[in-house]
Design an enzyme around this catalytic site. Sequence first.
Site, mmCIF file in Angstrom:
data_model
loop_
_atom_site.group_PDB
_atom_site.id
_atom_site.type_symbol
_atom_site.label_atom_id
_atom_site.label_comp_id
_atom_site.label_asym_id
_atom_site.label_seq_id
_atom_site.Cartn_x
_atom_site.Cartn_y
_atom_site.Cartn_z
ATOM 1 N N SER A 56 -9.756 1.766 2.732
ATOM 2 C CA SER A 56 -9.004 2.757 2.164
ATOM 3 C C SER A 56 -7.983 1.537 1.263
ATOM 4 O O SER A 56 -6.873 1.334 0.887
ATOM 5 C CB SER A 56 -8.213 3.037 2.913
ATOM 6 O OG SER A 56 -6.946 3.627 3.731
ATOM 7 N N SER A 66 -10.270 -0.367 7.097
ATOM 8 C CA SER A 66 -9.427 -0.488 5.726
ATOM 9 C C SER A 66 -8.887 -1.952 5.174
ATOM 10 O O SER A 66 -8.098 -1.798 3.739
ATOM 11 C CB SER A 66 -8.795 1.011 5.768
ATOM 12 O OG SER A 66 -8.920 1.329 6.498
ATOM 13 N N LYS A 125 1.084 -0.799 -0.058
ATOM 14 C CA LYS A 125 0.099 -0.104 -0.299
ATOM 15 C C LYS A 125 0.360 1.321 0.177
ATOM 16 O O LYS A 125 1.431 1.797 0.786
ATOM 17 C CB LYS A 125 -1.268 -0.149 0.884
ATOM 18 C CG LYS A 125 -2.265 0.980 1.613
ATOM 19 C CD LYS A 125 -2.836 1.051 2.516
ATOM 20 C CE LYS A 125 -3.977 1.719 2.197
ATOM 21 N NZ LYS A 125 -4.789 1.446 3.586
#
Length: 486
Positions: A167, A191, A87
Site C-alpha cells: 500500500s 506494503s 506516507k
Amino acid sequence: MGELNGLVTDWLDEMTVREMMERMNAGELTSEELTVAYLQNIAVKNASHFAILEVNPQAVQIAKMLDMERRQGLVRSPMHGIPVLLKDNMDTGDSMHTSCGSLALSHYYAADDAFLVKKLRAAGAVILGKTNMTEWANFMSDRMRNGWSSRGGQVMNPYGPFDVGGSSSGAAVAVADNLTAVSIGTETSGSIINPSTQNSIVGIKPTVGAISRTGIIPLSFTQDTPGPMARTVEDALFAFEQMIGFDEKDPVSYGANKFKGIDWQSTLDVHALKGVKIGVARKIFEREVSSEEMQLFDDALKKIEALGGEIVDHIDLGTMEDDLGYDVLLHEFKSALNGYLERTAASNPIRTLKDIIQFNNDHAEETLKYGQAMLERSERTSGTLTDPSYIEALLRNRRLAGELALDRAFDTYGIQAIVFPKDHGCSFSSAVGYPAVAVPASFTKEGEPFGITFCGKAYDEPKLIGYAYAFEQFTRGRKSPSMRNS
C-alpha cells in the site's frame, strides 16, 4: 548550482543522499535548492502518476533554516537538509493532513508528530510532504486496485502500464521517479516490499519494534512497522539509522536497543555475501511467477553465487502463505483504529471504524469504487481482542510462520537468509515481525521492474542490508523511469 533551467530538474535525477550531503558540505548546493528542485519535479510529474497528496507549505523555510545551521558549522546527521516524503498514515503536527488516503479523514490534522517524524526532524530531514497510498493500507476492500485512494486517485507506475504495488504506492513512485531523496512507508504484510520491487527501488521492512509506530494510523498491533524506501541501499540506511529508537508509548520498540553500538556504515560491504548460505523456497512461488520472472530470479541467484554466496535450493517451509489468512488483521484493525481515532481531537467527527463505514456509505459515489467489504468484516468483530477466533489465529500464524516455516528453515538448513522473487514470502516475515530488504534486480522485456527480497530473523537488519548492498553494487539492477522509457 546556478539558475535552474525549466521546471524538470534533470541534474537532480538519481542523485544519492551521500552526493547531496557532500555537495552541501562543500557549499556547491543548498538544502533550499534541493527542496525547490524536488518541488519542481512534483509540480511537473505528479499529474501523471498521483504519487503526492500534498506538500509541506513550510518545506522551503525549514530547508533555509537547516542551511543556516550548516553555515554555522552544525550538521545534525547525514540526513541534514535532505528532503523526505511520508506516507499519508503518519501524523505530522503541522499544516498537513493525515488521512490514510481516505476522504473520511481528508480534513483531519494531527496534534503532534509521529515518533519517527520527530526523529527525522531532529536529524535535520526536511519533511517535504505526504504520499498517496492504497486507502486504509489496502484493508478496505479485497477488490481494491493497488495504489487507489478516494482522496488521491490512482497512483500510476512510472515505468509503464504495470501494477504499482501497495500500500506504500506513492512512497515508492516518488522515490523511483525522483520526486524525493527518501520516502518512509509502512508495512503490515508486503506494503513496503511489494511496491519497492514493482518500482525498481530499495525497501527496508524492519523487525517490528525497530522503529516506533506511535503516531501512525494503525492496521495491526502485531505486524505494523514503518521503514525507509530509497533508490540505493545506502540511502535507505541513512534514513533507517535515524529512525531507530525506544519509545515508551510503543513497548515493542524496546527491541531497538539491540542495535545500540552498531556501526551501520560497516554493514555496507561488497563482500557481505561471501560464504553466506541463502535459502530458496521454490514451492512458495513457483506457481505464481511467470516463466520470464523465474528466469530473472534464477539469473539473480547466479549473481549471488558469483558474489560467493551458497544457494541452498528447494528448502521446504512446511506451509504456504495462504495458510496464514487475514483473521489476525481483521480483529486487530478495529481495535487499533478505534483506539487511534478516539484519541484524536474532539473536532474530528470520525471517532470509530463504524463512523468511517457510514461516511463512505453517505459518499458512496466518491469512496466506494471498490466497496468496503474488509472494513465491514472488521467491524463485525468485537473490537476487544477477546474473540477465540482471534487468539486461535494469532497463535496459529506465529506457529506456522515462525516455528514451522522460518525458524525451522534457518536451523535445519543452516542458512543465514532466504531470498524470494519480488514480494513472495513476505507474509511469513510479517506474521512473526521479522525483517526483509527488497533490492532491484532487473526488468522484464516489457520494462516492468523486477526485484528480489532477502528475509532474515529478528534484528538481522545488519546482515540483510549487507547482502542487499553487495547484490546492488554487483548488479546495478536499478534504472530510472526516464532511462527505461527513453
